[in-house]
Design a protein around this motif. Sequence first.
Motif, mmCIF file in Angstrom:
data_model
loop_
_atom_site.group_PDB
_atom_site.id
_atom_site.type_symbol
_atom_site.label_atom_id
_atom_site.label_comp_id
_atom_site.label_asym_id
_atom_site.label_seq_id
_atom_site.Cartn_x
_atom_site.Cartn_y
_atom_site.Cartn_z
ATOM 1 N N ILE A 64 -24.019 0.210 -49.198
ATOM 2 C CA ILE A 64 -25.229 -0.107 -50.135
ATOM 3 C C ILE A 64 -25.736 1.264 -50.824
ATOM 4 N N ASN A 65 -26.256 0.805 -51.944
ATOM 5 C CA ASN A 65 -26.462 1.816 -53.006
ATOM 6 C C ASN A 65 -25.352 2.941 -53.604
ATOM 7 N N ASP A 66 -24.148 2.209 -53.185
ATOM 8 C CA ASP A 66 -23.093 3.209 -54.059
ATOM 9 C C ASP A 66 -23.320 2.604 -55.666
ATOM 10 N N THR A 67 -23.317 3.845 -56.454
ATOM 11 C CA THR A 67 -23.372 3.446 -57.764
ATOM 12 C C THR A 67 -22.356 3.188 -58.670
ATOM 13 N N ASP A 68 -21.105 3.395 -58.074
ATOM 14 C CA ASP A 68 -19.785 3.067 -58.605
ATOM 15 C C ASP A 68 -19.189 1.692 -58.374
ATOM 16 N N GLN A 69 -20.364 0.794 -57.696
ATOM 17 C CA GLN A 69 -20.027 -0.491 -57.229
ATOM 18 C C GLN A 69 -19.222 -1.185 -58.486
ATOM 19 N N ALA A 70 -18.454 -2.242 -58.178
ATOM 20 C CA ALA A 70 -17.975 -3.267 -59.215
ATOM 21 C C ALA A 70 -19.166 -4.414 -58.983
ATOM 22 N N THR A 71 -19.460 -5.219 -60.099
ATOM 23 C CA THR A 71 -20.228 -6.255 -60.190
ATOM 24 C C THR A 71 -20.251 -7.164 -58.925
ATOM 25 N N GLN A 72 -19.140 -7.599 -58.534
ATOM 26 C CA GLN A 72 -18.654 -8.441 -57.347
ATOM 27 C C GLN A 72 -19.350 -7.768 -56.042
ATOM 28 N N ALA A 73 -19.239 -6.491 -55.913
ATOM 29 C CA ALA A 73 -19.673 -5.614 -54.528
ATOM 30 C C ALA A 73 -21.161 -5.624 -54.873
ATOM 31 N N GLN A 74 -21.826 -5.329 -56.061
ATOM 32 C CA GLN A 74 -23.062 -5.344 -56.084
ATOM 33 C C GLN A 74 -23.769 -6.743 -55.608
#
Length: 281
Positions: free
Chosen positions: A235-245
Amino acid sequence: MKPNMKTRSGTAALAAFAVLGCLTLSTTQASAAALPVVDMEATVLAAQIDPRRADDTLTPGAKDSVLAVERALQARNLLDARWVDGYFGTTTITAYAAYQRSLGYTGLAANGLPGASSLATLGQNRFTVSHVLKPGSKVQRDGYVVNTRTQAMLTEAERLLGRRLVLSQGSYNPGGDPTSAGTHDGGGALDINVDGMSATTRTAAARALRQVGFAAWVRSPSQGDWPWHIHAVAINDTDQATQAQNQVGDYYLGFNGLANHRPDDGPRIPIRTWEDYQRTS
């Protein structure tokens, strides 16, 4: 002897300069103090959850921060006034991604989640930023790539669980596994090998991962074209791909993170981020 008028004049000038300097510093400090403060943790969390909501409910604790960001985007003509509402939905995500691209960012750096550098730039003369998030550098783990924030989270989950967790897929792996639908293209996403684990241990591992700030589920072959494993997104990893978001948003809203959008089937515990865990442990 007459007093040295030149020296006395110089002393007076220095004193006046010192007073002026103090006044300038005080004015600068007051100006900075008057700026609104954007809580980056709350803002990024809203950017993950709000686009997945079925209504316009605001993420608790994020409204003022999101409003400040939206006003700054509006000032840059990237967001219409009607969307300046404290709700970090898909329109605000799109506007923020456009802002990131205007700074020259591409790929994961233009995913619509506020990053530390872009948020600081957006806030110049408009707001200050607190609770800054950074995913850290990329490191190797079990032959896969993760970032240092994810690595620290895994290490703590292992301590809570009392056993080593071995990855079967890491992060920053675009196109590496077609069954993942892009979830692992960015940071914070990983799969854990559960070979040899009992059902009880699998659940305990998912619980430990959730305790330290992962959205985590035990995945079975009946759910998709994959073997038993644990899927987790930081949670709150700013490198996330859209799908992970999207999976993080679904987790907060009580879903399983899959396309079928069914209820969460994992261990239910209070949801918190890695930063929340560190502050309270």
